[in-house]
Design a protein around this motif. Sequence first.
Motif, PDB file in Angstrom:
ATOM      1  N   ALA A 306       0.888  -1.259   0.143  1.00 19.51           N
ATOM      2  CA  ALA A 306      -0.104   0.237   0.088  1.00 19.51           C
ATOM      3  C   ALA A 306       0.888   1.355  -0.071  1.00 19.51           C
ATOM      4  O   ALA A 306       0.444   2.184  -0.551  1.00 19.51           O
ATOM      5  CB  ALA A 306      -0.914   0.006   1.360  1.00 19.51           C
ATOM      6  N   SER A 307       1.879   1.151   0.744  1.00 23.50           N
ATOM      7  CA  SER A 307       2.907   2.385   0.681  1.00 23.50           C
ATOM      8  C   SER A 307       3.180   2.650  -0.601  1.00 23.50           C
ATOM      9  O   SER A 307       3.564   3.952  -1.076  1.00 23.50           O
ATOM     10  CB  SER A 307       4.243   1.965   1.666  1.00 23.50           C
ATOM     11  N   ALA A 308       3.798   1.653  -1.449  1.00 23.89           N
ATOM     12  CA  ALA A 308       4.012   1.705  -2.808  1.00 23.89           C
ATOM     13  C   ALA A 308       3.097   2.246  -3.776  1.00 23.89           C
ATOM     14  O   ALA A 308       3.208   3.179  -4.408  1.00 23.89           O
ATOM     15  CB  ALA A 308       4.598   0.735  -3.567  1.00 23.89           C
ATOM     16  N   VAL A 310       0.243   3.940  -2.987  1.00 24.43           N
ATOM     17  CA  VAL A 310      -0.113   5.599  -2.569  1.00 24.43           C
ATOM     18  C   VAL A 310       1.259   6.484  -2.922  1.00 24.43           C
ATOM     19  O   VAL A 310       0.891   7.766  -3.388  1.00 24.43           O
ATOM     20  CB  VAL A 310      -0.484   5.542  -0.959  1.00 24.43           C
ATOM     21  N   GLY A 311       2.227   5.970  -2.939  1.00 26.83           N
ATOM     22  CA  GLY A 311       3.508   6.607  -3.360  1.00 26.83           C
ATOM     23  C   GLY A 311       3.357   6.842  -4.976  1.00 26.83           C
ATOM     24  O   GLY A 311       3.400   8.188  -5.270  1.00 26.83           O
TER      25      GLY A 311
ATOM     26  N   ARG B 143       9.294  10.812  -3.174  1.00 31.04           N
ATOM     27  CA  ARG B 143       8.269  10.315  -3.893  1.00 31.04           C
ATOM     28  C   ARG B 143       7.822   8.875  -3.626  1.00 31.04           C
ATOM     29  O   ARG B 143       6.580   8.721  -2.972  1.00 31.04           O
ATOM     30  CB  ARG B 143       9.023  10.078  -5.476  1.00 31.04           C
ATOM     31  N   SER B 144       8.418   7.671  -3.819  1.00 27.10           N
ATOM     32  CA  SER B 144       7.962   6.348  -3.545  1.00 27.10           C
ATOM     33  C   SER B 144       7.524   6.362  -2.077  1.00 27.10           C
ATOM     34  O   SER B 144       6.535   5.580  -1.661  1.00 27.10           O
ATOM     35  CB  SER B 144       8.856   5.305  -3.885  1.00 27.10           C
ATOM     36  N   VAL B 146       6.715   8.838   0.001  1.00 26.32           N
ATOM     37  CA  VAL B 146       6.216  10.077   0.598  1.00 26.32           C
ATOM     38  C   VAL B 146       4.776   9.505   1.121  1.00 26.32           C
ATOM     39  O   VAL B 146       4.003  10.312   1.998  1.00 26.32           O
ATOM     40  CB  VAL B 146       6.039  11.166  -0.553  1.00 26.32           C
ATOM     41  N   SER B 147       4.309   8.372   0.860  1.00 27.93           N
ATOM     42  CA  SER B 147       2.843   8.023   1.488  1.00 27.93           C
ATOM     43  C   SER B 147       3.261   7.657   2.877  1.00 27.93           C
ATOM     44  O   SER B 147       2.106   7.572   3.611  1.00 27.93           O
ATOM     45  CB  SER B 147       2.527   6.704   0.743  1.00 27.93           C
ATOM     46  N   ASN B 148       4.472   7.471   3.457  1.00 30.03           N
ATOM     47  CA  ASN B 148       4.481   7.147   4.771  1.00 30.03           C
ATOM     48  C   ASN B 148       4.780   8.325   5.672  1.00 30.03           C
ATOM     49  O   ASN B 148       5.346   9.370   5.564  1.00 30.03           O
ATOM     50  CB  ASN B 148       5.866   6.303   4.945  1.00 30.03           C
ATOM     51  N   SER B 289       4.047   2.652   7.020  1.00 31.67           N
ATOM     52  CA  SER B 289       3.374   1.537   6.122  1.00 31.67           C
ATOM     53  C   SER B 289       4.340   0.755   5.494  1.00 31.67           C
ATOM     54  O   SER B 289       4.190  -0.674   5.717  1.00 31.67           O
ATOM     55  CB  SER B 289       2.841   2.335   4.840  1.00 31.67           C
TER      56      SER B 289
END
Lengths: 427, 427
Positions: A306-308, A310-311, B143-144, B146-148, B289
């Motif tokens: 999910a991290s990837a 959403v990235g 980028r990759s 940044v969801s965290n 995440s």
Amino acid sequence: MSTVNIGIVGLGTVGAGVARIIKRRHEDFLRHEGVDLHISRVASRNDKAARELGLASVFTTDWHDVVNDPEVDIVIELIGGTGVALDVVKGAIDTGKHVVTANKAIMATHADEVLGMAREHGVQLECEASVGGGIPIIASLERSLVSNEITSVVGILNGTTNYMLTRMAEDGMSYADALARAQAQGFAEADPTADVDGFDAANKIAILASIAFNTRVTLSDVHSEGIRSISSVDMDNARKMGYTIKLLAVAKRLPQGIDVRVHPAMVPLSHPLSAVNGVYNAIYVVGDSVGDTMLYGQGAGAGPAASAVVGDILEVARRIKEGGRSIGSTTTERLPILDQNDLSARFYIRMRVADEPAALASIADVLATCKVSILTMSQHGAVDGVAEIVFTTHHARIKDVMTSLDVVRTIKSVRGLESVIRIEGVE
Amino acid sequence: MSTVNIGIVGLGTVGAGVARIIKRRHEDFLRHEGVDLHISRVASRNDKAARELGLASVFTTDWHDVVNDPEVDIVIELIGGTGVALDVVKGAIDTGKHVVTANKAIMATHADEVLGMAREHGVQLECEASVGGGIPIIASLERSLVSNEITSVVGILNGTTNYMLTRMAEDGMSYADALARAQAQGFAEADPTADVDGFDAANKIAILASIAFNTRVTLSDVHSEGIRSISSVDMDNARKMGYTIKLLAVAKRLPQGIDVRVHPAMVPLSHPLSAVNGVYNAIYVVGDSVGDTMLYGQGAGAGPAASAVVGDILEVARRIKEGGRSIGSTTTERLPILDQNDLSARFYIRMRVADEPAALASIADVLATCKVSILTMSQHGAVDGVAEIVFTTHHARIKDVMTSLDVVRTIKSVRGLESVIRIEGVE
């Protein structure tokens, strides 16, 4: 500030993880990235997950509702496989939507088609989660490392088998016990074929090879062997020789073409990949300018995947906000895929042999005749007149090694050819 | 296809490396990325490198010629430092040019200013090469990943000191011998201050902390200790205890603010960072995440740095081609930087003490009074009536540890406080 509407197709563990991150970090994304991510549609087989996530009002059982919704900017495909999932991806692109997918099967078999469609329609197609969970390997190969001529990509890309091999190496478990443990821990499916026979890793190395070498590599190009034949005896022998056994996914650019394969291999304990244990994945990349690099992390699980995803969503959202037209990328080279038979490798060969004076000589004779040069030989205590012999070879043509072993099998004093494992320097 | 004109300011080893990559891979970039990279201006103090690179016709000694050239799309700043280099970067942005820089000093001290200017002018400013050579850490954080919500960034960010510590650990070298070797190999400057006192790593962790936590962290916020006091005795003791000593650059997001520091630390041999040896760098990142990830590679040298610079150039070029307006990024949080005194840590403490019955009791008494709880104590054979004592502590408030050691120093039987080194679990 710009609102970006997300449509999710598939609300399994990864889909639910994606929805949770977007909910939890919505304000952060708004403040930091200036992007107002809004889940405007979700499709799944039943509404259980949608209800739990507070998404019941935007729930549908029909993926067409997501793909055809004019409000949706980005379709997130998280079904997996190449059936309906491919229809979803192509349908979304056709209606001018950007796509983020975690689908390794599509990217390993239909990448040219879907990336070509995306380029035609000027939409973005991102797939970081298809390889290595949350490890930013695809973005790194496509962007930061793109200045390099990549010569080698060697990965531990399957967490299930790496967990099993780690248990075998550290706890002396048998293959069967390690598999049972992996299944009990939820790391392996009831039918473990895709993992233990190397198909999962083969999909992933096809994707990485395509990007790294900018050439078309699909699943069917990947020579693939699994770990079913690895025993704790081999694991012991490996350690004594200064190695451990890993399921490696290898892609190399040679002058004559691409060498791409998945197989168990002896990896020197001095190499960083040898220390990648448990469910962790890692990818070792060698480029002409950057030299050796390695990216390491959790290769599976809802959080990392999910991290990837959403990235990728945020990357697409930023580009929507910037207002440019996406160029897209497809491979531009058509390098030949090399036949493994024509390549050379070093091997570890273990066999059970009658404890007779002439036995060793006849095996050595066969190997020599086939031009397979022996580097080391060791014989272990005979039980009931049968000894265990381990050979390691110099680099030899793989075809010659296989031919020699076909003959060795016919030697009367050879009671069993137990293991044939490649030895990699991982150079 | 679109032509993108590059102006390079600074033709040292990295600048020459960048020019060579662009020359060598020009046709590949054209075919794969659709970008026609063209070096249209280079500035340097003398024309030697420009002549060797076949760039004499576009050479100038005045950087203004590059920045003011209306044909130049991207200015590549490779001078270093915060003097002229800062004028170059600001001048380039002011004239509406995109900037790629490898300048850690600017990004660790003036990031807000230059990123703010870039955002105002709608130009891109990329700086991957400022940290970790060719390791794609900045792009990954931006980028990759940044969801965290990133909770921890722990790096080995200085190749010189890591080379020295590796020689001390593996070959038993003294600090002085390891430094001499590093200088002989060209890994350390004649004046090694920036490396061995931790300033180089401090610049880099300030940059990573700013990006990872999206808050302003500058060089002056970083608590910094170097490796001058590390001896081979400590290295031996570390190994016996299951650790090795590394110069760590640490940034953690705690509930109350940011903990950011550079210091030597005992790292467990079971942690991936302990196996990062020689001139290699690595950055261990923990996100909510993605879990634990690590990026590894060569942290210095013309090739790796040029790899990162050209990666940035291609990223900027692609966005120019896509035609959007760059949004840029500045930090949006203003989290407090925590005082090390108020935090807690575990410590390894080595001292020389008179071999008297009362000595140990009086030291233990001081530590207990200051609320520093001892985890282990070991005493080594007395020579001439002086023994060596090693304590390790539980987590204790750093201020309390420092206070206790100030008192310990005054104890008559304590002949010397030799080493005080943090013990990190690197969690």
